[in-house]
Design a protein around this motif. Structure first.
Motif, short mmCIF file in Angstrom:
data_model
loop_
_atom_site.label_atom_id
_atom_site.label_comp_id
_atom_site.label_asym_id
_atom_site.label_seq_id
_atom_site.Cartn_x
_atom_site.Cartn_y
_atom_site.Cartn_z
N ARG A 203 0.90 -12.48 -0.93
CA ARG A 203 0.32 -12.99 0.31
C ARG A 203 0.88 -12.26 1.53
NH1 ARG A 203 0.15 -18.07 -2.45
NH2 ARG A 203 2.33 -18.49 -1.92
N ASN A 205 1.86 -9.21 1.64
CA ASN A 205 1.24 -7.88 1.70
C ASN A 205 -0.21 -7.95 2.15
OD1 ASN A 205 3.04 -5.51 0.56
ND2 ASN A 205 3.59 -7.36 -0.56
N VAL A 206 -0.91 -9.01 1.79
CA VAL A 206 -2.28 -9.20 2.27
C VAL A 206 -2.27 -9.35 3.79
CG1 VAL A 206 -4.25 -10.78 2.31
CG2 VAL A 206 -3.18 -10.16 0.13
N GLN A 207 -1.33 -10.13 4.30
CA GLN A 207 -1.22 -10.31 5.75
C GLN A 207 -0.90 -9.00 6.47
OE1 GLN A 207 1.79 -13.33 6.05
NE2 GLN A 207 0.45 -14.96 5.26
N LEU A 208 -0.17 -8.13 5.78
CA LEU A 208 0.18 -6.83 6.36
C LEU A 208 -0.90 -5.78 6.10
CD1 LEU A 208 3.96 -6.72 5.36
CD2 LEU A 208 3.04 -7.00 7.67
N GLN A 209 -2.01 -6.21 5.49
CA GLN A 209 -3.15 -5.34 5.18
C GLN A 209 -2.74 -4.16 4.28
OE1 GLN A 209 -4.72 -4.48 9.19
NE2 GLN A 209 -6.30 -6.02 8.82
N VAL A 210 -1.95 -4.49 3.27
CA VAL A 210 -1.55 -3.49 2.28
C VAL A 210 -2.65 -3.39 1.23
CG1 VAL A 210 0.13 -2.90 0.49
CG2 VAL A 210 0.90 -3.88 2.65
N ARG A 211 -2.99 -2.19 0.86
CA ARG A 211 -3.99 -1.95 -0.19
C ARG A 211 -3.57 -0.72 -0.99
NH1 ARG A 211 -7.27 2.34 1.09
NH2 ARG A 211 -7.18 3.05 3.27
N ARG A 267 -0.69 0.76 4.37
CA ARG A 267 -0.55 -0.40 5.24
C ARG A 267 -1.24 -0.07 6.56
NH1 ARG A 267 4.93 -0.91 5.71
NH2 ARG A 267 5.08 -2.31 3.90
N ASP A 268 -2.28 -0.84 6.88
CA ASP A 268 -3.09 -0.52 8.07
C ASP A 268 -3.58 0.93 8.01
OD1 ASP A 268 -3.10 -2.97 9.35
OD2 ASP A 268 -1.21 -2.58 10.38
N ASP A 269 -4.00 1.35 6.82
CA ASP A 269 -4.53 2.70 6.58
C ASP A 269 -3.50 3.80 6.74
OD1 ASP A 269 -7.09 1.78 5.95
OD2 ASP A 269 -7.67 1.73 8.05
N TYR A 302 4.74 -5.60 -4.76
CA TYR A 302 3.29 -5.35 -4.73
C TYR A 302 2.97 -4.12 -5.58
CZ TYR A 302 -1.35 -4.20 -2.88
OH TYR A 302 -2.69 -3.92 -2.76
#
Length: 381
Positions: A203, A205-211, A267-269, A302
């Motif tokens: 969660r 990492n989702v908030q930090l926009q990690v992909r 993270r944030d691209d 993650y």
């Protein structure tokens, strides 16, 4: 009578001859893999390749060894390592010895010798030993190390003991046995404490926009990948040895027909980290991890989850997660697998002291498996 021929480059050996005995063995003992390793310029490794033949000239075995300068106290406890760091400010080479090491410098392969299925161990091991011993003496190596032997190779260790080797423990390897069809099934199988811990980190990492994404052609990224790996390597406090190069990443990307892959993390691209993977037959090997900045956050957990999901999607039988960072790897389900080395001095008069000295300098931490799944118990390592 078995004969041994030593070669100074993998390119001196016909790939068909080298690969003839491999069958279902790891990709990391193939001619293609060793070509990559040899050309990558890692440390001061000097590789040699041994082909064993019978009286008819048929290949019955093969192995690889290398000369390298290594810290004899590589698995020393933290207090001793701190002491050695102070001593080495004055004497940089203190307890760093020239070694002959038989195995693979960047991979754990058990056992380190590939044999014809009809060849008995007792027929090859004495020849193997004499070949290595003769080369070690000519090269003035003070230590011979045969690595790595997992628990099922006890028969090898018994015979090596008879050749004067001391059997010593190394850091354990880690495996996750993959028995789920989806990542959701895996997480549902976790006991509540571990599932809650993982979900909390996910969660964040989702908030930090990690992909993340998975790429096979990572040669154009080689310089950045190596830079990220070095950041993690320089902060390692459990085990440091090989030093990777951009050439290693480039060659690995192009040399194994897509078996090597990189998970990229954003993270944030912004490209913030990676995991280097090798799809090795029925095993996915997590080779290395790198990140753009040396910070403590939730990214590593993650990453571990993304690696596990990749293993499940590739439908492999097991995920090898390697050495170090045991706490996180055990919390996501990895089991420990004990590793042993066979070591000796090439000179018989000095050999008894090396076993004792190594045991005094190296005390790998004792770890125990955790029971984190609801469905079954992990095997004892």
């Amino acid at each position: 009578m078995i004969k041994a021929q030593v070669y100074e480059s993998i390119r001196e050996i016909d790939p068909a001859v080298w690969d003839a005995l491999l069958d279902a063995r790891s990709l990391t003992v193939t001619h293609a893999f060793w070509t990559i390793v040899e050309e990558s310029g890692l440390n001061d490794f000097q590789y040699r390749y041994v082909v064993f033949t019978d009286e008819d000239g048929q290949t019955v075995g093969q192995t690889t060894f290398y000369m390298v300068t290594t810290d004899i106290a590589i698995f020393a406890p933290q207090w001793l390592r701190r002491t050695l760091e102070k001593v080495r400010l004055v004497f940089p080479s203190f307890l760093k010895l020239k070694m002959l090491e038989c195995g693979t410098p960047i991979i754990l392969n058990s056992p380190p010798l590939v044999l014809h299925p009809d060849l008995a161990l007792q027929d090859i091991i004495p020849v193997w030993h004499r070949t290595l011993q003769a080369y070690a003496r000519r090269s003035r190596a003070l230590v011979m190390v045969l690595r790595d032997f997992e628990s099922e190779e006890a028969g090898w260790l018994h015979l090596l003991r008879g050749c004067g080797y001391h059997i010593v423990p190394g850091l354990p390897n880690t495996y996750l046995d993959v028995r789920w069809d989806t990542i959701d099934e895996y997480r549902d199988d976790l006991k509540s404490y571990y599932r809650s811990k993982i979900n909390n980190h996910l969660r964040k990492n989702v908030q930090l926009q990690v992909r993340h994404d998975l790429v096979e052609d990572f040669a154009p990224l080689a310089d950045e990948l190596c830079r990220q790996w070095l950041i993690v390597h320089e902060r390692a406090n459990e085990f440091q040895r090989e030093v990777l190069t951009p050439t290693f990443y480039r060659e690995l990307s192009s040399g194994l027909e897509g078996a090597a892959k990189v998970l990229r993390f954003f993270r944030d691209d912004v490209f913030v980290g990676h995991a280097l993977l090798l799809h090795d037959r029925d095993t996915l090997r997590w080779l290395y991890f790198g990140r753009a900045e040396p910070v403590n956050d939730s990214l590593y957990l993650y990453v571990a989850q993304a690696v596990i999901e990749t293993a499940i999607n590739l439908k492999v039988r097991r995920l090898e997660m390697g050495l170090t960072t045991y706490s996180v790897k055990q919390d996501v389900g990895a089991r420990l697998e004990s590793i042993h080395f066979a070591i000796r001095c090439p000179w018989a008069l000095l050999n008894p002291f090396f076993g004792l000295g190594y045991a005094l300098l190296n005390k790998p931490a004792k770890l125990e498996n955790k029971m984190i799944f609801k469905s079954s118990r992990v095997k004892e390592g």
